[in-house]
Design an enzyme around this catalytic site. Structure first.
Site, mmCIF file in Angstrom:
data_model
loop_
_atom_site.group_PDB
_atom_site.id
_atom_site.type_symbol
_atom_site.label_atom_id
_atom_site.label_comp_id
_atom_site.label_asym_id
_atom_site.label_seq_id
_atom_site.Cartn_x
_atom_site.Cartn_y
_atom_site.Cartn_z
ATOM 1 N N TYR A 37 -7.104 38.512 -30.105
ATOM 2 C CA TYR A 37 -6.098 37.783 -29.344
ATOM 3 C C TYR A 37 -5.681 36.533 -30.101
ATOM 4 O O TYR A 37 -6.516 35.754 -30.540
ATOM 5 C CB TYR A 37 -6.652 37.380 -27.977
ATOM 6 C CG TYR A 37 -5.581 36.818 -27.083
ATOM 7 C CD1 TYR A 37 -4.838 37.654 -26.259
ATOM 8 C CD2 TYR A 37 -5.277 35.467 -27.099
ATOM 9 C CE1 TYR A 37 -3.830 37.144 -25.471
ATOM 10 C CE2 TYR A 37 -4.264 34.954 -26.324
ATOM 11 C CZ TYR A 37 -3.546 35.793 -25.504
ATOM 12 O OH TYR A 37 -2.538 35.294 -24.733
ATOM 13 N N ARG A 231 6.942 36.497 -30.143
ATOM 14 C CA ARG A 231 5.642 37.079 -30.411
ATOM 15 C C ARG A 231 5.594 38.448 -29.754
ATOM 16 O O ARG A 231 6.449 38.789 -28.932
ATOM 17 C CB ARG A 231 4.513 36.205 -29.875
ATOM 18 C CG ARG A 231 4.481 36.115 -28.357
ATOM 19 C CD ARG A 231 3.379 35.191 -27.884
ATOM 20 N NE ARG A 231 2.064 35.765 -28.108
ATOM 21 C CZ ARG A 231 1.281 36.260 -27.137
ATOM 22 N NH1 ARG A 231 1.695 36.246 -25.878
ATOM 23 N NH2 ARG A 231 0.112 36.759 -27.398
ATOM 24 N N ASN A 233 3.144 41.248 -27.596
ATOM 25 C CA ASN A 233 1.921 41.459 -26.834
ATOM 26 C C ASN A 233 1.873 42.948 -26.523
ATOM 27 O O ASN A 233 2.875 43.649 -26.640
ATOM 28 C CB ASN A 233 1.952 40.623 -25.554
ATOM 29 C CG ASN A 233 0.577 40.478 -24.949
ATOM 30 O OD1 ASN A 233 -0.431 40.865 -25.552
ATOM 31 N ND2 ASN A 233 0.531 39.930 -23.742
ATOM 32 N N TYR A 324 -9.500 43.255 -20.112
ATOM 33 C CA TYR A 324 -8.269 42.527 -19.841
ATOM 34 C C TYR A 324 -7.056 43.437 -19.986
ATOM 35 O O TYR A 324 -6.095 43.357 -19.231
ATOM 36 C CB TYR A 324 -8.184 41.339 -20.801
ATOM 37 C CG TYR A 324 -6.901 40.570 -20.721
ATOM 38 C CD1 TYR A 324 -6.509 39.956 -19.519
ATOM 39 C CD2 TYR A 324 -6.073 40.437 -21.829
ATOM 40 C CE1 TYR A 324 -5.328 39.249 -19.444
ATOM 41 C CE2 TYR A 324 -4.891 39.734 -21.757
ATOM 42 C CZ TYR A 324 -4.523 39.143 -20.564
ATOM 43 O OH TYR A 324 -3.346 38.451 -20.491
ATOM 44 N N LYS A 325 -7.118 44.328 -20.959
ATOM 45 C CA LYS A 325 -6.004 45.254 -21.175
ATOM 46 C C LYS A 325 -6.077 46.437 -20.198
ATOM 47 O O LYS A 325 -5.230 47.328 -20.245
ATOM 48 C CB LYS A 325 -6.014 45.794 -22.606
ATOM 49 C CG LYS A 325 -5.938 44.721 -23.672
ATOM 50 C CD LYS A 325 -4.511 44.303 -23.970
ATOM 51 C CE LYS A 325 -4.453 43.223 -25.039
ATOM 52 N NZ LYS A 325 -3.158 42.527 -25.069
#
Ligand code: FES
Lengths: 356, 320
Positions: A37, A231, A233, A324-325
């Site tokens: 991350y 960015r 993600n 988290y994903k």
């Protein structure tokens, strides 16, 4: 460059798919075989792949607001979400000026960059907007809300792919004070509205300790007119569902349990968010468009480099990030499927697909 | 990161406003339009001052909606390092210069029901843009403007002619003072307070407002510090592996830039925090002049704000 807009759905029968051209321009987010991350912000300017001579007619980074073959279908899906839940679009009263800023930014960019699809004619405050793909023609007075069918932010974001957060900047912080959010990866505008940068980022693990957010906030506060940033993600989604919102978790959460080795390639999607940041001129607000690109695993592995790398990234992902994903539950299954596409060969540097 | 795109402009007008102030008008050299901006924004003007390049921030005072030209006002500072003297002595109509995209570190809080503005001297300039912006949207404002005397009160007569009910003038030479206490007491709920002027005035307004119980978020100020001059010193830039000399009338940031090293900044006046730089090693004394670092950080020897702060001593090594 003519775009053939597809008729497809992001719900029920899920007919969404990518054409070979869309696969080739997919913004694969991994520059190397592992993922950590990080904030990884860079200037939002067109980029060309450095490590390949492969000809790419265009990339998703070329235009200020990328328009692709899913445009018309995504706008229909947005309409459906809004009809069911109008709170997905909200704007606190002081954000109307930022809405006009955004409308101007999008209309001028699209008209300049896609002249065959969009036109904008300005005569002082009297504006004439033509959106060919959606069949919209609108004459209105800039800064006069009564001349548009919706507020300025809602009007233009009903015609632009991606979610939009409008952030007011005050007290050295950013405040989520308006937005159009119908395609989000598990966050809620209705919950976050009025919150500041630290409040709305609270659930990310570990990053806080790394001081990442303090640096990210500083970077964002520094974004200037004329110098947007971006960015990427990513996350994984079962079925090409745009609207994976907390409000509808009861509908999409269960779909995670439907994955089998047989249907995985077709059902599981890598979902990449292209997040951009622009300073708005009149309001001094920041706009944060979050554009979502999806690709099924079976399409992803048609690029051998991406197949190998995807396997290594998922395999080496720290547990808390996997959590988290949202992939902990299916991780073994996914790894097993991907392992067939990883022969252990080295991958070339950078995210772009190799020349074949 | 320090970028943001330079805009090539031509000086199209230079007007002597009074004994101390000149006004400059810039238009794009290529004939196009300038970016729209928000009231309170500044631009950084790049000057080639005979060997030294200077980047000085000035508030934009034209109407933000007018993108055909920008105007700034510059007060001559005879004691300063020369930026304002350069503008006053050498800048003429027809000259080509370069300016930055607008940056706003003193924006209006658009949630405010009313905007109460306190200006001192040249501190009037950011309010000119804000007032133009507010009057276009019928926003409610009130300006209290103090200057030494009518001759030195730049733009006072224009402002009071245009906004007779909102503009209040005070002249030191006539012993007129802003009744700040009374003013703050009488404001409707949801009023935001803005101050721009000399250091003493900003402190007075902020302290009085705090004592009267005004929330911190409702009190806004803008104070650009001019980088002070001082003894020359030497600095080692560890990342770029360079040793540079900072001249007497040069800031550390300007010296870093002159060495071809890109360093972040926004305000160039010690208040925004963007130029914050880590100190790797030092032997000597810091001369901190910023408003950004805390007192502990000033004492700690780990950080410096190169836009306004200096150093005296043997060695200084920066992480840049
Ligand atoms: S540039 Fe703003 S504090 Fe130095």
């Amino acid at each position: 460059m003519a775009i053939a807009f597809k008729e497809e759905t992001f719900r029920d029968d899920f007919t969404f798919s990518n054409s070979p051209e869309a696969i080739r321009r997919f913004p694969f987010p991994f520059h190397e075989d592992s993922y950590m991350y990080s904030v990884n912000l860079e200037q939002h300017v067109p980029v060309r792949p450095e490590n390949t001579t492969r000809s790419l007619p265009d990339t998703v980074f070329d235009k200020t607001f990328d328009v692709d073959e899913h445009y018309v279908a995504e706008m229909k899906d947005r309409e459906l979400v809004l009809a069911e839940d109008p709170l997905r679009c909200q704007s606190l009263p002081h954000m109307t000026l930022a809405g006009w800023d955004l409308l101007e930014l999008i209309m001028t960019a699209k008209a300049a960059e896609y002249p065959d699809l969009f036109e904008l004619h300005r005569d002082g405050d009297h504006w004439h907007w033509i959106n060919r793909p959606l069949g919209i023609e609108q004459k209105f007075v800039f800064m006069d809300e009564t001349t548009l069918p919706y507020g300025p932010m809602e009007y233009i974001t009903r015609q632009t792919q991606g979610d939009f957060a409008l952030l007011d900047q005050r007290d050295d912080n950013l405040w989520m004070d308006a937005g159009m959010v119908t395609t989000q990866a598990d966050w809620s505008l209705d919950f976050d509205i009025g919150m500041n940068f630290f409040e709305w980022h609270a659930p990310v693990p570990k990053a806080h300790e790394m001081g990442i957010f303090v640096r990210a906030l500083k970077f964002l506060l520094n974004i200037r007119q004329g110098s947007p940033a971006r960015r990427l993600n990513w996350t994984l989604t079962v079925n090409p569902l745009l609207d994976t919102s907390p409000e509808n978790y009861h509908k999409w959460g269960v779909q995670r349990a439907t994955l089998t080795p047989e249907n995985l390639g077709q059902k599981l999607h890598l979902r990449v968010e292209l997040q951009t940041f622009f300073r708005l001129p009149r309001s001094n607000a920041l706009v944060f468009p979050i554009r979502c690109y999806m690709i099924s695993f079976q399409d992803l592995v048609t690029e051998p480099k991406w197949g190998r790398r995807m396997h290594r990234v998922i395999r080496d992902l720290p547990d808390e990030l996997a959590d988290y994903k949202g992939i902990t539950r299916n991780r073994e299954l996914i790894l097993d499927w991907l392992s067939h596409y990883d022969d252990g060969a080295p991958t070339s540097p950078g995210a772009w697909a190799d020349e074949r | 990161m320090s970028g943001g795109g330079k805009i090539p402009v031509t000086v199209t007008e230079v007007v002597r406003v009074n004994e101390l102030i000149k006004r400059f008008k810039f238009e794009r050299s290529d004939g196009g339009l300038l970016p729209t901006f928000s009231g309170g924004a500044h631009t950084v003007v790049e000057m080639q001052d005979y060997g030294t390049s200077r980047l000085n921030p000035y508030s934009l005072m034209s109407d933000p909606a007018d993108t055909s030209a920008y105007t700034i006002s510059v007060r001559r500072d005879d004691e300063g390092r020369g930026g304002s003297l350069f503008m006053h002595r050498h800048v003429r109509p027809g000259m080509e210069m370069s300016i930055s995209n607008p940056v706003n570190l003193f924006p209006l809080d658009l949630r405010a029901r009313k905007h109460l503005m306190i200006a001192g001297g040249i501190g009037i300039t950011p309010f000119m843009g804000q007032i133009a912006q507010l009057s276009a949207i019928s926003g409610r404002f009130e300006l209290h403007y103090a200057a030494r005397n009518p001759a030195l009160a730049a733009y006072a007569s224009e402002l009071s002619a245009r906004y007779p009910r909102q503009v209040h003038l005070y002249f030191d030479d006539y012993d007129q003072r802003i009744d700040l206490q009374g003013l703050l007491d009488g404001q409707p709920l949801g009023t935001h307070l803005y101050v721009c002027g000399p250091k003493g005035m900003i402190a007075w307004v902020r302290n009085t407002a705090e004592a009267a119980g005004w929330p911190r978020e409702a009190v806004h100020h803008e104070e650009f510090l001019a980088p002070p001059s001082g003894k020359p010193f030497e600095v080692k830039l560890a990342v770029s592996n360079k040793v540079i000399q900072v001249g007497e009338h040069q800031s550390l940031l300007e010296a870093i830039e002159a060495a071809g090293v890109d360093a972040p900044y926004l305000c160039r006046g010690g208040c925004c925090g963007q130029c914050e730089t880590d100190v790797i090693d030092y032997d000597g004394t810091f001369l901190h002049n910023d408003h950004w670092l805390s007192e502990e950080q000033h004492a700690g020897g780990k950080k410096i704000m190169p836009c306004v702060s200096r150093f005296e001593g043997k060695t200084l090594v920066l992480d840049r």
